[in-house]
Design a protein around this motif. Structure first.
Motif, short mmCIF file in Angstrom:
data_model
loop_
_atom_site.label_atom_id
_atom_site.label_comp_id
_atom_site.label_asym_id
_atom_site.label_seq_id
_atom_site.Cartn_x
_atom_site.Cartn_y
_atom_site.Cartn_z
N TYR B 191 91.48 67.87 54.98
CA TYR B 191 90.25 68.62 55.24
C TYR B 191 89.14 67.64 55.64
N SER B 192 88.42 67.95 56.71
CA SER B 192 87.35 67.07 57.20
C SER B 192 86.15 67.13 56.25
N ASP B 193 85.27 66.14 56.36
CA ASP B 193 84.04 66.12 55.55
C ASP B 193 83.26 67.42 55.75
N ASP B 194 83.19 67.86 56.99
CA ASP B 194 82.43 69.07 57.28
C ASP B 194 83.07 70.28 56.56
N ALA B 200 81.71 73.46 49.70
CA ALA B 200 80.81 73.14 48.58
C ALA B 200 79.56 74.01 48.61
N ARG B 201 79.13 74.41 49.79
CA ARG B 201 77.88 75.18 49.83
C ARG B 201 78.10 76.66 50.11
N LEU B 202 79.34 77.12 49.94
CA LEU B 202 79.62 78.56 50.05
C LEU B 202 78.73 79.34 49.09
N ARG B 203 78.23 80.47 49.54
CA ARG B 203 77.47 81.34 48.64
C ARG B 203 78.22 82.67 48.51
N PRO B 204 79.19 82.71 47.62
CA PRO B 204 80.08 83.89 47.56
C PRO B 204 79.31 85.14 47.16
N LYS B 205 79.71 86.24 47.75
CA LYS B 205 79.17 87.54 47.33
C LYS B 205 79.59 87.81 45.87
N ALA B 206 80.81 87.43 45.53
CA ALA B 206 81.31 87.65 44.17
C ALA B 206 80.99 86.44 43.30
N TRP B 213 91.59 74.56 44.35
CA TRP B 213 91.69 73.32 45.14
C TRP B 213 92.85 72.50 44.59
N ASP B 214 94.03 72.68 45.12
CA ASP B 214 95.24 72.06 44.60
C ASP B 214 95.43 70.70 45.26
N ASN B 215 94.87 69.69 44.60
CA ASN B 215 94.91 68.35 45.21
C ASN B 215 96.22 67.65 44.83
N ALA B 216 97.31 68.31 45.16
CA ALA B 216 98.65 67.88 44.74
C ALA B 216 99.05 66.52 45.30
N TYR B 217 98.47 66.17 46.46
CA TYR B 217 98.90 64.94 47.13
C TYR B 217 97.77 63.94 47.27
N MET B 218 96.89 63.93 46.30
CA MET B 218 95.65 63.15 46.40
C MET B 218 95.86 61.67 46.67
N ILE B 219 96.94 61.08 46.16
CA ILE B 219 97.17 59.64 46.39
C ILE B 219 98.55 59.43 47.00
N HIS B 220 99.04 60.44 47.68
CA HIS B 220 100.41 60.39 48.20
C HIS B 220 100.41 60.05 49.69
N HIS B 221 99.77 58.95 50.04
CA HIS B 221 99.73 58.56 51.46
C HIS B 221 100.96 57.75 51.83
N LEU B 222 101.29 57.79 53.08
CA LEU B 222 102.45 57.04 53.56
C LEU B 222 102.03 55.66 54.05
N GLU B 234 80.21 67.27 45.81
CA GLU B 234 79.50 67.93 46.92
C GLU B 234 78.89 69.25 46.44
N ALA B 235 79.64 69.97 45.63
CA ALA B 235 79.15 71.26 45.13
C ALA B 235 77.95 71.06 44.22
N LYS B 236 78.01 69.99 43.41
CA LYS B 236 76.87 69.69 42.53
C LYS B 236 75.60 69.49 43.33
N LYS B 237 75.74 68.80 44.47
CA LYS B 237 74.56 68.53 45.30
C LYS B 237 73.87 69.83 45.71
N CYS B 238 74.65 70.91 45.82
CA CYS B 238 74.07 72.20 46.22
C CYS B 238 73.85 73.10 44.99
N GLY B 239 73.93 72.54 43.79
CA GLY B 239 73.78 73.37 42.59
C GLY B 239 74.85 74.44 42.51
#
Lengths: 418, 418
Positions: B191-194, B200-206, B213-222, B234-239
């Motif tokens: 996923y890109s930074d954007d 992170a700044r989604l404002r859900p109706k619900a 966010w299933d970061n299953a492969y966080m350190i699984h680089h080849l 990032e979400a914290k930055k937007c409260g």
């Protein structure tokens, strides 16, 4: 219970208060509140750590280090099926906590329904039977799910079966009952053959009624093993095998913090539960299962292991009984259990809370009074669960003397102040 | 995609059928269907078995062999909090399967509501966003709970965020989205930074909408690690820190059948989940957590460990890419991922099912076509997830040649028969 005159009570109170102040000055810090195994017991399973090591080549087939086998490794199923005298297709062996299996099984019934019945979430206000005194963590689960919990009195032979039959067979809203059938928590009662048979032939009004049979202490005897009829086999004889879920674990056999657990039920029930488990999990820790089974080897192995536990625990249970006899004869009633983890003590009505409070102020922590009843409310305020396994025996002796002293103070206060 | 004339198609079909019959005569029995680590990878963690042994004296304090610490041992929380750059009160470390944490977290939201909101079970028909191609076991969970699953197309930068924003911010019935943000299953997209910032700044109706966010492969680089922005930060930055649950495990770091897993979320979310977990469990396997942390030692230790995995896996991924380039250039499109466990291959429309069927008849099993879409229905019938980790490289080479041959046969059949 002893009947003291007002004058006798005042004099006893003075005497016990003097003792109490002595105990208080000792700066005690003792914890008798939870049924935890002690260090010596945990050390019995140290060999478990050497079963798998870096030179191990055989990790089962297909390799248990990898994905697969959502309901446990075949060796573990075979082992516990043999130990519990059921078939291998009537068991699933899972993770560290049998409490989690109970919770998950109930949650599945709430969300998806039991064996094709309507989800319990969609059936309005429901009821659950709670033999009491009983296990607080059981009651916490059914309280969380919003069941109306109905207290069923315990007898020397198990729950009051007349009441159980009446409620289960006539009220469709009664969906389950908590049972600890052997060395019950906290009284150490062993359900009689007649009790088990009556459970086995229950004809519930609700098709989705289930007996939650938590056989937590199945091989946890202090001396001679006490027989318990096999509920699943008895239920089969009446064509009633779907009525029960049976649970067990090695929490108090190997490690409370790293054991394995299982559920036993009819093939129908197990097939249905497995189907949902497959969505919830990629499988339990299979290497811990493998290590456990290789550590025990066979039924003989696990029974020998339990005899070592008994050797450590028996003197502790005897010490509690000794102090209770010396100090509280006539002031309290208690069971002398043949196994399990607790001694249940009934004090004079309305004095349990005060006794625990007094002990706490003296540095000795007991299970909060009321914990053994639904909603943590003991109607008589008299039952206290004593957990003698964790402390060293010298600490246990002091803790029990403090307990007896506090119980007598609370008793005298009650007599004097009403 | 190549455009062949009818004559060219017939001629190619004949050529590939000849190859196919040769493969068939080899009596192959290869399984490419699941993202399982191979034996060499599992052997990397053999040292884990020696960490605890019968002479170990230090089992943490209070003794991790005993009850307690329902949300994991402090060392494990500290370790993964540091690795994931979050606070220690924003994590719980639990049992073998992060999939179970996802399922249980969703089940809690269904039954009891998310952070004080109405239970989702009581909110009527609900929806869930499913970036696809995606992970079949994710989709299976939301299907079981009866969500209407909405396919969100994947781009090179992650899910189509215009669509995500539109649906999440305008429809109260949209309660969640499945994401594998790094080396996504199956495409290997990062996923890109954007994209992360827009999540992170989604404002859900619900109010009870959550990003899973299933970061299953966080350190699984080849090769080189690929950066992924920290969603919680990032979400914290937007409260907006309550918006996400983040999951991870060591399933593909140590053992798929005996690892440890964790959930990361805002302190609010974690406190609420812990409260319910306390009723469900007496705690995870704490000794496996202890062994894992002592085995890795620190961040450097786990990164070095992952480099060894990469060494084993990289040639396998290169082999798949090589065969695809040699055999399917112009007939298929695929990603060349920088990490993770899969290669996603898009064949000619309407030929994926047939390709998998042909391969299976030849003794080579692939993940069923359709698996990477909600309800197992790939609208284009073109996507296949290739799992190159398990087979030895020589078997992988044959399996991929069979795959290419089958894909070309299916393509020609389609061209000829329409």
């Amino acid at each position: 219970m002893k009947k003291l005159s007002a004058q006798q009570a005042i004099s006893l109170l003075q005497q016990e208060l003097a003792k109490y102040n002595e105990y208080k000055s000792m700066g005690l810090k003792l914890d008798m509140s939870r049924g935890k195994p002690c260090k010596e017991q945990l050390d019995l399973s140290k060999g478990l750590f050497d079963i798998l090591n870096s030179s191990t080549e055989d990790f089962g087939a297909p390799d248990y280090r990898n994905y697969g086998l959502v309901d446990g490794i075949p060796e573990a199923k075979r082992f516990f099926a043999e130990l519990c005298e059921v078939n291998e297709d009537e068991i699933m062996v899972l993770g560290n906590a049998s409490l989690t299996i109970m919770y998950d099984t109930l949650q599945r019934g709430m969300q998806f329904g039991v064996l094709g019945n309507k989800p319990m979430n969609m059936q309005g206000k429901l009821k659950w039977l709670c033999p009491a005194p009983g296990y607080d963590r059981h009651f916490a689960i059914t309280q969380l799910f919003g069941f109306e919990m109905i207290t069923v009195p315990m007898t020397e032979n198990g729950p009051d079966m007349d009441m159980v039959e009446r409620l289960v067979e006539n009220d469709e809203r009664v969906k389950g009952i908590w049972c600890v059938p052997k060395y019950s928590n906290p009284q150490g009662i062993i359900y009689s053959d007649d009790t088990v048979k009556r459970f086995a032939r229950l004809r519930p009004k609700a098709k989705d009624f289930r007996i939650y049979w938590d056989n937590a202490y199945m091989i946890h005897h202090l001396g001679e093993d006490a027989p318990l009829l096999n509920l699943l086999q008895e239920a089969k004889k009446c064509g009633n095998e779907d009525i029960a879920y049976i649970f067990g674990s090695t929490s108090k056999i190997t490690f409370a913090g790293a054991g394995i657990s299982f559920i036993i039920a009819s093939k129908n029930n197990i097939d249905s539960l497995r189907k949902m488990l497959t969505i919830q999990s990629i499988g339990p820790d299979k290497l811990n299962q493998l290590a456990h089974i290789r550590f025990f080897k066979d039924k003989k192995g696990i029974m020998e292991h339990m005899a070592k536990h008994a050797q450590i625990l028996k003197p502790k249970f005897q010490m509690v009984d000794k102090i209770l006899r010396e100090e509280l004869e006539g002031y309290a009633q208690w069971h002398n259990p043949r196994g399990g983890y607790f001694i249940s003590c009934d004090l004079y009505q309305g004095t349990a809370k005060r006794t625990v409070e007094l002990a706490e102020n003296c540095g000795v922590k007991f299970t909060p009074a009321g914990s053994t009843y639904p909603y943590k409310k003991d109607p008589g305020d008299s039952n206290i669960r004593i957990a003698p396994t964790l402390p060293p025996i010298n600490e246990l002796e002091i803790a029990m003397k403090v307990f007896a002293c506090c119980a007598k103070i609370a008793y005298c206060e009650k007599l004097i102040n009403g």
